[in-house]
Scaffold this motif. Structure first.
Motif, PDB file in Angstrom:
ATOM      1  N   UNK A 172       0.875  -1.161   0.000  1.00 13.01           N
ATOM      2  CA  UNK A 172       0.000   0.000   0.000  1.00 13.01           C
ATOM      3  C   UNK A 172       0.916   1.215   0.000  1.00 13.01           C
ATOM      4  N   UNK A 173       0.753   2.114  -0.959  1.00 12.37           N
ATOM      5  CA  UNK A 173       1.664   3.261  -1.083  1.00 12.37           C
ATOM      6  C   UNK A 173       1.213   4.360  -0.128  1.00 12.37           C
ATOM      7  N   UNK A 174       1.947   4.526   0.964  1.00 14.08           N
ATOM      8  CA  UNK A 174       1.554   5.465   2.027  1.00 14.08           C
ATOM      9  C   UNK A 174       2.604   6.552   2.256  1.00 14.08           C
ATOM     10  N   UNK A 175       3.500   6.724   1.292  1.00 17.15           N
ATOM     11  CA  UNK A 175       4.556   7.712   1.452  1.00 17.15           C
ATOM     12  C   UNK A 175       4.057   9.129   1.647  1.00 17.15           C
ATOM     13  N   UNK A 176       2.836   9.417   1.216  1.00 21.35           N
ATOM     14  CA  UNK A 176       2.292  10.766   1.398  1.00 21.35           C
ATOM     15  C   UNK A 176       2.211  11.128   2.880  1.00 21.35           C
ATOM     16  N   UNK A 177       1.937  10.142   3.741  1.00 19.91           N
ATOM     17  CA  UNK A 177       1.882  10.399   5.184  1.00 19.91           C
ATOM     18  C   UNK A 177       3.249  10.826   5.707  1.00 19.91           C
ATOM     19  N   UNK A 178       4.275  10.110   5.286  1.00 25.79           N
ATOM     20  CA  UNK A 178       5.646  10.403   5.718  1.00 25.79           C
ATOM     21  C   UNK A 178       6.072  11.788   5.241  1.00 25.79           C
ATOM     22  N   UNK A 179       5.779  12.108   3.980  1.00 21.99           N
ATOM     23  CA  UNK A 179       6.163  13.398   3.420  1.00 21.99           C
ATOM     24  C   UNK A 179       5.382  14.543   4.062  1.00 21.99           C
ATOM     25  N   UNK A 180       4.106  14.293   4.310  1.00 18.50           N
ATOM     26  CA  UNK A 180       3.250  15.310   4.929  1.00 18.50           C
ATOM     27  C   UNK A 180       3.729  15.656   6.329  1.00 18.50           C
ATOM     28  N   UNK A 181       4.112  14.631   7.090  1.00 12.97           N
ATOM     29  CA  UNK A 181       4.588  14.853   8.448  1.00 12.97           C
ATOM     30  C   UNK A 181       5.873  15.668   8.449  1.00 12.97           C
ATOM     31  N   UNK A 182       6.745  15.347   7.519  1.00 15.27           N
ATOM     32  CA  UNK A 182       8.011  16.085   7.407  1.00 15.27           C
ATOM     33  C   UNK A 182       7.754  17.555   7.078  1.00 15.27           C
ATOM     34  N   UNK A 183       6.878  17.803   6.111  1.00 18.81           N
ATOM     35  CA  UNK A 183       6.589  19.175   5.694  1.00 18.81           C
ATOM     36  C   UNK A 183       5.947  19.973   6.821  1.00 18.81           C
ATOM     37  N   UNK A 184       4.988  19.363   7.521  1.00 23.67           N
ATOM     38  CA  UNK A 184       4.293  20.060   8.595  1.00 23.67           C
ATOM     39  C   UNK A 184       5.229  20.337   9.768  1.00 23.67           C
ATOM     40  N   UNK A 185       6.046  19.366  10.110  1.00 21.89           N
ATOM     41  CA  UNK A 185       6.992  19.545  11.220  1.00 21.89           C
ATOM     42  C   UNK A 185       7.992  20.661  10.903  1.00 21.89           C
TER      43      UNK A 185
END
Length: 339
Positions: A172-185
């Motif tokens: 399941x391609x869930x990399x958007x969660x990882x990238x989103x967290x990085x950007x928001x942090x």
């Protein structure tokens, strides 16, 4: 200077289009986008059209205007081939000899309710998984179709029932969660995103995705309240975006994550060390499916990264996440009983 031209244009049953541009250099991998006629699929195809390791990009869908989409993509200069297949009866041909399949599906929008999109995506993934189980060798499969928590286990069950399933090959391609967290942090701390790492584990839904603020780099000195506020903000990001977009599902960050996933898979197939964020079959965390950063090699998914010294807040989130993920996995498997 390279001059690109159409060498040939052939039409097959169900209007298969084939264009070949220039000479293939060091590109080695065939990638098939199933659902390439929808909004997500078209955007993914655009993002992959010039990826340097893709020698052939294949676009499949059942929509009648797919030949026009493939023709449009062919106007983008690239040293890779592009093919288009229309119709369910061409699906096996489309995925045969592919190294990687990307499944997109439809998204919720003002004209399509969440329930309607879910039902369409159930049929879509069921058809793909049934067909993929017949292909030898079975390619790697990346599913971006929502809801990932449910449809990935369902796809695995379909393939298992059809006699061909390798858990290392289904993502399941869930990399958007990882990238989103990085950007928001990075935004919250006035940092450069490339200097930040925020591990994200769990599932791929508001109730199951967990940013591990105890493991961030560079570390923060946030108190409990600030961590809770960040988690709520992070988990609500997709809902906020949908509201701002007047009911349309956000897809651009998802498409970017698919592009990075494909690049990572191609690197892994070339024996380069690769770490990707994905939702895979994994029994190490109290449920049979789990998302996180994992090592990937030529054979597919490997070991997932583990973390120690989680905060009590994160442990509580994880406990509730696992409970919900178990329900999602069961729902994915039970769908087949009523199909």
């Amino acid at each position: 200077m390279t001059i690109y031209k159409i060498k040939n244009l052939r039409f097959y049953p169900k209007t298969l289009l084939y264009f070949y541009f220039g000479k293939i250099l060091s590109r080695n991998y065939h990638v098939t986008i199933v659902g390439g006629g929808n909004e997500v699929g078209q955007s993914v195809a655009l993002s992959l059209r010039t990826q340097p390791l893709i020698s052939k990009l294949i676009v499949h869908d059942t929509v009648k205007h797919l030949p026009g989409i493939v023709l449009d993509l062919s106007h983008i200069p690239s040293n890779s081939a592009i093919e288009g297949y229309v119709g369910n009866d061409t699906l096996e041909s489309a995925i045969q000899n592919s190294d990687l399949i990307i499944a997109t599906g439809v998204t919720e929008n003002p004209g399509l309710s969440a329930k309607a999109a879910f039902n369409l995506n159930i049929d879509f993934i069921k058809t793909l998984a049934t067909c993929a189980a017949k292909v030898t060798p079975v390619p790697l499969i990346g599913i971006v179709t929502e809801p990932i928590n449910i449809l990935v286990p369902m796809a695995a069950e379909v393939m298992r029932n059809n006699g061909e399933y390798d858990p290392r090959k289904l993502f399941g391609i869930t990399g958007a969660d990882f990238l989103k967290a990085k950007a928001l942090y990075a935004t919250e701390n006035n940092l450069k995103p490339e200097n930040c790492t925020v591990p994200v584990i769990g599932g791929h839904s508001k109730e199951t995705v967990i940013p591990l603020l105890s493991q961030v780099k560079p570390s923060c000195n946030w108190d409990q309240k600030k961590m809770e506020e960040f988690t709520v903000k992070f988990r609500s990001r997709e809902e906020l975006t949908r509201n701002v977009m007047k009911g349309w599902s956000p897809i651009l960050s998802t498409v970017y994550s698919v592009s990075t996933f494909v690049q990572g898979i191609c690197d892994a197939l070339q024996s380069r060390p690769t770490i990707l964020h994905a939702y895979v079959e994994n029994n190490d965390f109290g449920t049979s499916y789990f998302a996180g950063l994992l090592n990937v090699d030529q054979n597919g998914a490997g070991e997932m990264q583990r973390y120690s010294n989680l905060s009590q807040f994160e442990c509580d989130l994880l406990e509730r996440c696992i409970e919900q993920l178990r329900k999602d996995v069961v729902k994915g498997k039970k769908i087949l009983e009523y199909a």
